[in-house]
Design a protein around this motif. Structure first.
Motif, PDB file in Angstrom:
ATOM      1  N   ASN A 191       0.823  -1.221   0.000  1.00 10.98           N
ATOM      2  CA  ASN A 191       0.000   0.000   0.000  1.00 10.98           C
ATOM      3  C   ASN A 191       0.852   1.264   0.000  1.00 10.98           C
ATOM      4  O   ASN A 191       0.398   2.311  -0.454  1.00 10.98           O
ATOM      5  CB  ASN A 191      -0.929   0.029   1.227  1.00 10.98           C
ATOM      6  N   ASN A 192       2.079   1.158   0.495  1.00 10.14           N
ATOM      7  CA  ASN A 192       2.951   2.345   0.538  1.00 10.14           C
ATOM      8  C   ASN A 192       3.349   2.816  -0.850  1.00 10.14           C
ATOM      9  O   ASN A 192       3.654   3.992  -1.047  1.00 10.14           O
ATOM     10  CB  ASN A 192       4.246   2.039   1.329  1.00 10.14           C
ATOM     11  N   ILE A 193       3.377   1.854  -1.812  1.00  8.44           N
ATOM     12  CA  ILE A 193       3.784   2.268  -3.167  1.00  8.44           C
ATOM     13  C   ILE A 193       2.628   2.128  -4.169  1.00  8.44           C
ATOM     14  O   ILE A 193       2.785   2.440  -5.347  1.00  8.44           O
ATOM     15  CB  ILE A 193       5.017   1.470  -3.676  1.00  8.44           C
ATOM     16  N   ASN A 194       1.467   1.686  -3.668  1.00 10.75           N
ATOM     17  CA  ASN A 194       0.290   1.536  -4.546  1.00 10.75           C
ATOM     18  C   ASN A 194       0.598   0.784  -5.838  1.00 10.75           C
ATOM     19  O   ASN A 194       0.277   1.235  -6.943  1.00 10.75           O
ATOM     20  CB  ASN A 194      -0.321   2.901  -4.872  1.00 10.75           C
ATOM     21  N   LYS A 195       1.198  -0.377  -5.659  1.00  8.15           N
ATOM     22  CA  LYS A 195       1.546  -1.201  -6.821  1.00  8.15           C
ATOM     23  C   LYS A 195       1.812  -2.607  -6.311  1.00  8.15           C
ATOM     24  O   LYS A 195       2.351  -2.755  -5.210  1.00  8.15           O
ATOM     25  CB  LYS A 195       2.809  -0.630  -7.470  1.00  8.15           C
ATOM     26  N   GLY A 196       1.454  -3.597  -7.071  1.00 11.58           N
ATOM     27  CA  GLY A 196       1.794  -4.953  -6.658  1.00 11.58           C
ATOM     28  C   GLY A 196       0.981  -5.994  -7.404  1.00 11.58           C
ATOM     29  O   GLY A 196       0.014  -5.677  -8.105  1.00 11.58           O
ATOM     30  N   SER A 197       1.420  -7.231  -7.238  1.00  9.96           N
ATOM     31  CA  SER A 197       0.700  -8.353  -7.838  1.00  9.96           C
ATOM     32  C   SER A 197       0.614  -9.480  -6.810  1.00  9.96           C
ATOM     33  O   SER A 197       1.635  -9.893  -6.251  1.00  9.96           O
ATOM     34  CB  SER A 197       1.445  -8.851  -9.085  1.00  9.96           C
ATOM     35  N   ILE A 198      -0.608  -9.898  -6.547  1.00 10.56           N
ATOM     36  CA  ILE A 198      -0.812 -11.013  -5.616  1.00 10.56           C
ATOM     37  C   ILE A 198      -1.398 -12.184  -6.400  1.00 10.56           C
ATOM     38  O   ILE A 198      -2.338 -12.000  -7.187  1.00 10.56           O
ATOM     39  CB  ILE A 198      -1.766 -10.594  -4.464  1.00 10.56           C
ATOM     40  N   ILE A 199      -0.799 -13.341  -6.199  1.00 11.26           N
ATOM     41  CA  ILE A 199      -1.264 -14.548  -6.908  1.00 11.26           C
ATOM     42  C   ILE A 199      -1.637 -15.595  -5.866  1.00 11.26           C
ATOM     43  O   ILE A 199      -0.815 -15.964  -5.023  1.00 11.26           O
ATOM     44  CB  ILE A 199      -0.151 -15.093  -7.839  1.00 11.26           C
ATOM     45  N   ASN A 200      -2.877 -16.026  -5.905  1.00 12.15           N
ATOM     46  CA  ASN A 200      -3.352 -17.029  -4.948  1.00 12.15           C
ATOM     47  C   ASN A 200      -3.491 -18.380  -5.632  1.00 12.15           C
ATOM     48  O   ASN A 200      -4.052 -18.474  -6.729  1.00 12.15           O
ATOM     49  CB  ASN A 200      -4.715 -16.602  -4.387  1.00 12.15           C
TER      50      ASN A 200
END
Ligand SMILES: NC(=O)c1ccc[n+]([C@@H]2O[C@H](COP(=O)([O-])OP(=O)(O)OC[C@H]3O[C@@H](n4cnc5c(N)ncnc54)[C@H](O)[C@@H]3O)[C@@H](O)[C@H]2O)c1
Length: 274
Positions: free
Chosen positions: A156-165
């Motif tokens: 959340n600090n960089i407002n970017k990411g990818s989560i794979i479940n």
């Protein structure tokens, strides 16, 4: 080669099997990998091969998860990719369920062909203990939530990411010997869609992979159940770990920048969808 250059990726259950292969593919694509597992010796060995880091983490234990993510935040400052992959199949102490599955399957076919009436039954749910149910749900559903929550405190600090479940085809089709596994995997797909909607405004994408049957330690104990699975798979075989890892690379990379809330399912045709 450089699809994940400079990305920091945490893979739970990355000591072996699909998680280790995903870690290897991420590393090959330029990522720095962090492997979290209850099998710390194996996790360390896998991480060493990839110039990565290993941490003991029990995903079903909230404190264990929080503890590791705090260390990671301090050491790496940010996190780009989380793969919620750790898991069990539920047959570790229940070989009898697999044996029963074959026996009942054969009996049901015989009864149906001889009399048109089925008198033999699986009876897995009625005999399942609280412990078996709770362990499965804790590892998969609690674990996916605990890790996602802690990862978001960093992403959340960089407002970017990818989560794979990591889901499973059994979350969609159901499995006659694994109501707890199927329930956990179906819930993970719902959690994936909910968090994908919530986090779209933060540019954090959340997707799932729902593998069909893949050759790993998890499926090596299936014995004759493998024959049933293969005959019900249009491609008539199990997949290889790479079949899943490439899906993970794609979802983690910028190539999938418009992809969120989706389930990718390399499964040899076991389940077909849109
Ligand atoms: N192999 C398949 O056919 C298949 C099919 C569909 C989905 N999946 C899913 O893929 C994922 C990986 O499966 P795999 O086949 O590589 O299994 P595997 O048994 O080879 O590896 C699982 C890893 O998870 C770790 N683990 C188990 N419990 C843990 C916990 N509480 N905390 C942290 N780590 C833990 C194990 O130590 C191991 O390293 C699982 O989520 C599984 O449900 C596998």
């Amino acid at each position: 080669m450089n699809r994940l250059k400079n990305k920091i990726a945490l893979i739970t259950g990355g000591a072996k099997g699909l998680g280790a292969s995903i870690a290897q593919h991420f590393f090959n694509e330029g990522a720095e990998v962090i492997i979290c597992d209850i099998n710390i010796d194996k996790a360390q060995k896998t991480a060493n091969k990839l110039n990565g880091n290993a941490y003991y983490m029990d995903v079903s234990n909230s404190s264990s998860v929080q503890n590791v993510f705090r260390k990671i935040e301090t050491k790496f400052k940010h996190l780009d990719i989380l793969v919620n992959n750790a898991g069990i199949n539920g047959f570790e102490k229940r070989q009898d369920l697999l044996d029963e599955r074959i026996k009942i399957n054969n009996q049901q076919s015989k009864e149906f062909s001889e009399t048109g009436k089925i008198e033999s039954h699986f009876d897995v749910t009625v005999n399942m203990s609280d412990e078996e149910w709770i362990t499965m749900i804790s590892i998969y559903l609690n674990g996916t939530f605990f890790c996602t929550r802690e990862a978001l405190k960093i992403m959340n600090n960089i407002n970017k990411g990818s989560i794979i479940n990591m889901g499973s085809v059994l979350g969609t089709t159901g499995g006659p010997s694994s109501p707890h596994y199927s329930a956990a995997k179906a819930a993970i797909l719902g959690f994936t869609r909910a968090t994908a909607r919530e986090l779209a405004s933060r540019n954090i994408r959340v997707n799932a992979i729902a593998p069909g049957y893949i050759d790993t330690d998890m499926t090596s104990s299936l014995g004759d159940v493998k024959k049933i699975v293969k005959s019900g798979t249009p491609m008539k075989k199990f997949g290889e770990v790479e079949d899943i890892s490439w899906a993970a690379v794609y979802l983690a990379s910028e190539e999938a920048k418009f992809v969120t809330g989706q389930t990718l399912s390399p499964n040899g045709g076991f389940v077909m969808s849109q």
